[in-house]
Design a protein around this motif. Structure first.
Motif, PDB file in Angstrom:
ATOM      1  N   ILE A  67      -3.694   7.042  -1.287  1.00 59.41           N
ATOM      2  CA  ILE A  67      -4.403   5.880  -2.337  1.00 59.41           C
ATOM      3  C   ILE A  67      -4.886   6.346  -3.490  1.00 59.41           C
ATOM      4  O   ILE A  67      -4.927   5.774  -4.512  1.00 59.41           O
ATOM      5  N   GLU A  68      -5.563   7.518  -3.469  1.00 55.64           N
ATOM      6  CA  GLU A  68      -6.477   7.973  -4.617  1.00 55.64           C
ATOM      7  C   GLU A  68      -5.502   8.317  -5.588  1.00 55.64           C
ATOM      8  O   GLU A  68      -5.572   7.952  -6.835  1.00 55.64           O
ATOM      9  N   GLU A  69      -4.285   9.151  -5.312  1.00 56.62           N
ATOM     10  CA  GLU A  69      -3.436   9.298  -6.211  1.00 56.62           C
ATOM     11  C   GLU A  69      -2.644   8.248  -6.866  1.00 56.62           C
ATOM     12  O   GLU A  69      -2.435   8.141  -8.076  1.00 56.62           O
ATOM     13  N   THR A  70      -2.373   7.194  -6.007  1.00 56.64           N
ATOM     14  CA  THR A  70      -1.674   6.086  -6.346  1.00 56.64           C
ATOM     15  C   THR A  70      -2.587   5.325  -7.023  1.00 56.64           C
ATOM     16  O   THR A  70      -1.967   4.849  -8.359  1.00 56.64           O
ATOM     17  N   VAL A  71      -3.813   4.947  -7.064  1.00 63.16           N
ATOM     18  CA  VAL A  71      -4.651   4.440  -7.682  1.00 63.16           C
ATOM     19  C   VAL A  71      -4.593   4.939  -9.208  1.00 63.16           C
ATOM     20  O   VAL A  71      -4.504   4.316 -10.226  1.00 63.16           O
ATOM     21  N   GLY A  83     -12.977  -3.492  -7.402  1.00 62.11           N
ATOM     22  CA  GLY A  83     -13.983  -2.528  -6.521  1.00 62.11           C
ATOM     23  C   GLY A  83     -13.424  -1.030  -6.585  1.00 62.11           C
ATOM     24  O   GLY A  83     -12.470  -0.678  -7.318  1.00 62.11           O
ATOM     25  N   GLU A  84     -13.662  -0.679  -5.324  1.00 62.28           N
ATOM     26  CA  GLU A  84     -13.397   0.794  -5.017  1.00 62.28           C
ATOM     27  C   GLU A  84     -12.589   0.800  -3.840  1.00 62.28           C
ATOM     28  O   GLU A  84     -12.554  -0.256  -2.840  1.00 62.28           O
ATOM     29  N   VAL A  85     -11.961   1.978  -3.507  1.00 64.46           N
ATOM     30  CA  VAL A  85     -11.364   2.162  -2.150  1.00 64.46           C
ATOM     31  C   VAL A  85     -12.479   2.082  -1.008  1.00 64.46           C
ATOM     32  O   VAL A  85     -13.268   2.476  -1.107  1.00 64.46           O
ATOM     33  N   VAL A  86     -11.751   1.232  -0.129  1.00 61.92           N
ATOM     34  CA  VAL A  86     -12.804   0.982   0.991  1.00 61.92           C
ATOM     35  C   VAL A  86     -11.912   1.446   2.319  1.00 61.92           C
ATOM     36  O   VAL A  86     -10.842   1.044   2.360  1.00 61.92           O
ATOM     37  N   ASP A  87     -12.759   1.691   3.340  1.00 60.27           N
ATOM     38  CA  ASP A  87     -11.948   1.964   4.620  1.00 60.27           C
ATOM     39  C   ASP A  87     -11.972   0.713   5.604  1.00 60.27           C
ATOM     40  O   ASP A  87     -13.328   0.110   5.815  1.00 60.27           O
ATOM     41  N   ARG A  88     -10.991   0.159   5.821  1.00 57.17           N
ATOM     42  CA  ARG A  88     -11.209  -1.261   6.658  1.00 57.17           C
ATOM     43  C   ARG A  88     -10.357  -0.985   8.085  1.00 57.17           C
ATOM     44  O   ARG A  88     -10.095  -1.758   8.772  1.00 57.17           O
ATOM     45  N   GLY A  89     -10.658   0.259   8.435  1.00 54.00           N
ATOM     46  CA  GLY A  89      -9.978   0.652   9.879  1.00 54.00           C
ATOM     47  C   GLY A  89      -8.633   0.934  10.044  1.00 54.00           C
ATOM     48  O   GLY A  89      -8.271   1.919  10.242  1.00 54.00           O
ATOM     49  N   PHE A  90      -7.836  -0.178   9.812  1.00 52.75           N
ATOM     50  CA  PHE A  90      -6.378   0.056   9.519  1.00 52.75           C
ATOM     51  C   PHE A  90      -5.947   0.850   8.437  1.00 52.75           C
ATOM     52  O   PHE A  90      -4.943   1.335   8.434  1.00 52.75           O
ATOM     53  N   LEU A 106      -3.513  -3.182  -1.931  1.00 56.72           N
ATOM     54  CA  LEU A 106      -2.891  -1.832  -1.675  1.00 56.72           C
ATOM     55  C   LEU A 106      -3.611  -1.006  -0.697  1.00 56.72           C
ATOM     56  O   LEU A 106      -4.721  -0.807  -0.816  1.00 56.72           O
ATOM     57  N   TYR A 107      -2.924  -0.318   0.259  1.00 54.43           N
ATOM     58  CA  TYR A 107      -3.449   0.296   1.216  1.00 54.43           C
ATOM     59  C   TYR A 107      -2.675   1.599   1.573  1.00 54.43           C
ATOM     60  O   TYR A 107      -1.355   1.766   1.683  1.00 54.43           O
TER      61      TYR A 107
END
Length: 117
Positions: A67-71, A83-90, A106-107
């Motif tokens: 995700i970091e590379e893709t963003v 916002g920022e990338v967040v951890d939603r568990g899944f 996007l995940y």
């Protein structure tokens, strides 16, 4: 036999949304007629969730491996994120704006995926 899934995105500005999918996401496409682009979206999967609030609600999410590379890559091409990338568990998630058409999640999934890479 079912051979594919055709996903629909409704947009107040279809030209802007089509340009985003074509130029920013760089998805392969065909011109069905007069600029009406149909995009190849690659491998897909479908999950069924319980209807919590709106039984007619459907959602489109875009998956990635990093995700970091893709963003960073998509932002370099003009994509906007909320916002920022967040951890939603899944998975690790961020909301991406689709010009003329709202947003999509996007995940980077943490769950097993049902498609072949």
């Amino acid at each position: 036999m079912i051979t594919a899934v055709h996903t629909l995105v409704y947009a107040d500005d279809p030209d802007a949304a089509r340009a985003f999918f074509r130029d920013v996401l760089r998805w392969p496409h065909v011109d069905a007629h007069d600029g009406w682009l149909i995009f190849g979206t690659g491998p897909s999967e479908l999950g069924v969730h319980p209807a919590e609030m709106d039984a007619t609600h459907h959602e489109i999410s875009l998956l990635c491996d990093d995700i970091e590379e893709t963003v960073a890559e998509l932002a370099g091409r003009g994509a906007r994120f909320v916002g920022e990338v967040v951890d939603r568990g899944f998975g690790l998630c961020i909301t991406m704006r689709i010009p003329g058409s709202g947003s999509m999640l996007l995940y980077q999934p943490r769950h097993p995926v049902a498609y072949s890479k």
